[in-house]
Design a protein around this motif. Structure first.
Motif, PDB file in Angstrom:
ATOM      1  N   ARG A  11       2.366 -10.251  33.956  1.00  0.00           N
ATOM      2  CA  ARG A  11       1.154 -10.787  34.571  1.00  0.00           C
ATOM      3  C   ARG A  11      -0.065  -9.953  34.162  1.00  0.00           C
ATOM      4  N   GLY A  12       0.122  -8.637  34.096  1.00  0.00           N
ATOM      5  CA  GLY A  12      -0.963  -7.772  33.654  1.00  0.00           C
ATOM      6  C   GLY A  12      -1.346  -8.041  32.214  1.00  0.00           C
ATOM      7  N   GLU A  13      -0.356  -8.326  31.383  1.00  0.00           N
ATOM      8  CA  GLU A  13      -0.612  -8.652  29.983  1.00  0.00           C
ATOM      9  C   GLU A  13      -1.408  -9.945  29.865  1.00  0.00           C
ATOM     10  N   GLN A  47       3.349 -16.569  28.084  1.00  0.00           N
ATOM     11  CA  GLN A  47       2.875 -17.912  28.406  1.00  0.00           C
ATOM     12  C   GLN A  47       3.497 -18.403  29.711  1.00  0.00           C
ATOM     13  N   LEU A  48       4.784 -18.143  29.880  1.00  0.00           N
ATOM     14  CA  LEU A  48       5.474 -18.572  31.093  1.00  0.00           C
ATOM     15  C   LEU A  48       4.938 -17.819  32.310  1.00  0.00           C
ATOM     16  N   ALA A  49       4.597 -16.549  32.125  1.00  0.00           N
ATOM     17  CA  ALA A  49       4.006 -15.773  33.218  1.00  0.00           C
ATOM     18  C   ALA A  49       2.669 -16.375  33.642  1.00  0.00           C
ATOM     19  N   THR A 109      -2.074 -22.623  25.990  1.00  0.00           N
ATOM     20  CA  THR A 109      -1.806 -22.681  24.553  1.00  0.00           C
ATOM     21  C   THR A 109      -2.674 -21.679  23.802  1.00  0.00           C
ATOM     22  N   ASP A 110      -3.927 -21.511  24.229  1.00  0.00           N
ATOM     23  CA  ASP A 110      -4.798 -20.508  23.623  1.00  0.00           C
ATOM     24  C   ASP A 110      -4.202 -19.117  23.785  1.00  0.00           C
ATOM     25  N   LEU A 111      -3.636 -18.859  24.947  1.00  0.00           N
ATOM     26  CA  LEU A 111      -3.017 -17.564  25.227  1.00  0.00           C
ATOM     27  C   LEU A 111      -1.886 -17.288  24.244  1.00  0.00           C
ATOM     28  N   LYS A 112      -1.065 -18.301  24.013  1.00  0.00           N
ATOM     29  CA  LYS A 112       0.046 -18.152  23.072  1.00  0.00           C
ATOM     30  C   LYS A 112      -0.470 -17.996  21.652  1.00  0.00           C
ATOM     31  N   ALA A 122      -8.881 -11.553  28.962  1.00  0.00           N
ATOM     32  CA  ALA A 122     -10.113 -10.763  28.880  1.00  0.00           C
ATOM     33  C   ALA A 122     -10.499 -10.515  27.423  1.00  0.00           C
ATOM     34  N   ALA A 123      -9.521 -10.237  26.576  1.00  0.00           N
ATOM     35  CA  ALA A 123      -9.785 -10.000  25.157  1.00  0.00           C
ATOM     36  C   ALA A 123     -10.278 -11.265  24.472  1.00  0.00           C
TER      37      ALA A 123
END
Length: 202
Positions: free
Chosen positions: A160-162, A121-123, A14-17, A168-169
């Protein structure tokens, strides 16, 4: 904050999204001692997901273009390499042996087509599922609870790279406690529960 970083900062999907939507949501969540308010939208989302699971158990897998498969609900996954964890609404297990495949499904209460932040998010779910269950994950589905249709998403190496880049950011932002700029569009700010803390957003 420093103690938490030393012990190992763990982010959720969720943080990623949210970071893609607005980095400040993640900043406020981890860098300021604030209790995040529970909004009506959050509560409605939980109720909708519970209802969706009950309905999912009764229907076929036709919405996903599958004839058969084993369903696993509310699957907890993690990826230690990235310090990422999450819970997948549904995982469909198909095939056996070399033909076995795990497919994450994310429920969304919207009729809009899947945005890039949801694909990312799904990735992340797919990467964590591979780590946790040890099987291949090549694709996933976003299932609309409104239209009752599923959208197939290829979990590419680019996505996946994203995911790795965004995590990391986020980690750098939180460990340095650096306030990010607001999003270019102010549309996300209208109903944001943290809006009152952004003095530069009108």
């Amino acid at each position: 904050m420093k103690r938490e970083a030393e012990e190992g900062l763990i982010f959720t999907v969720t943080d990623l999204k949210q970071y893609t939507y607005c980095p400040r949501v993640v900043f406020y969540t981890y860098c300021l001692p604030l209790l995040r308010p529970t909004t009506y939208k959050m509560e409605a989302g939980v109720t909708a997901h519970e209802k969706a699971e009950k309905q999912e158990r009764r229907r076929t897998l036709a919405a996903y273009g599958l004839e058969e498969g084993k369903r696993h609900f509310d699957v907890r996954v993690a990826l230690e390499e990235l310090g990422l964890r999450g819970r997948i609404d549904l995982v469909i297990e198909v095939g056996e042996g070399e033909e076995q495949e795990f497919i994450p499904v994310d429920y969304k209460h919207t009729r809009r087509r899947t945005g890039h932040h949801i694909r990312r998010q799904l990735a992340a779910y797919g990467m964590m599922l591979e780590e946790t269950w040890g099987g291949p994950v090549h694709r996933g589905f976003v299932y609309s609870l409104v239209t009752r249709q599923a959208e197939d998403v290829a979990l590419t190496e680019r996505l996946r790279g994203e995911v790795r880049g965004v995590v990391a950011a986020m980690r750098e932002m939180v460990e340095r406690e650096t306030m990010p700029d607001p999003p270019q569009s102010r549309r996300p700010c209208i109903n944001c529960e943290f809006r009152r803390f952004c003095n530069d957003v009108l």
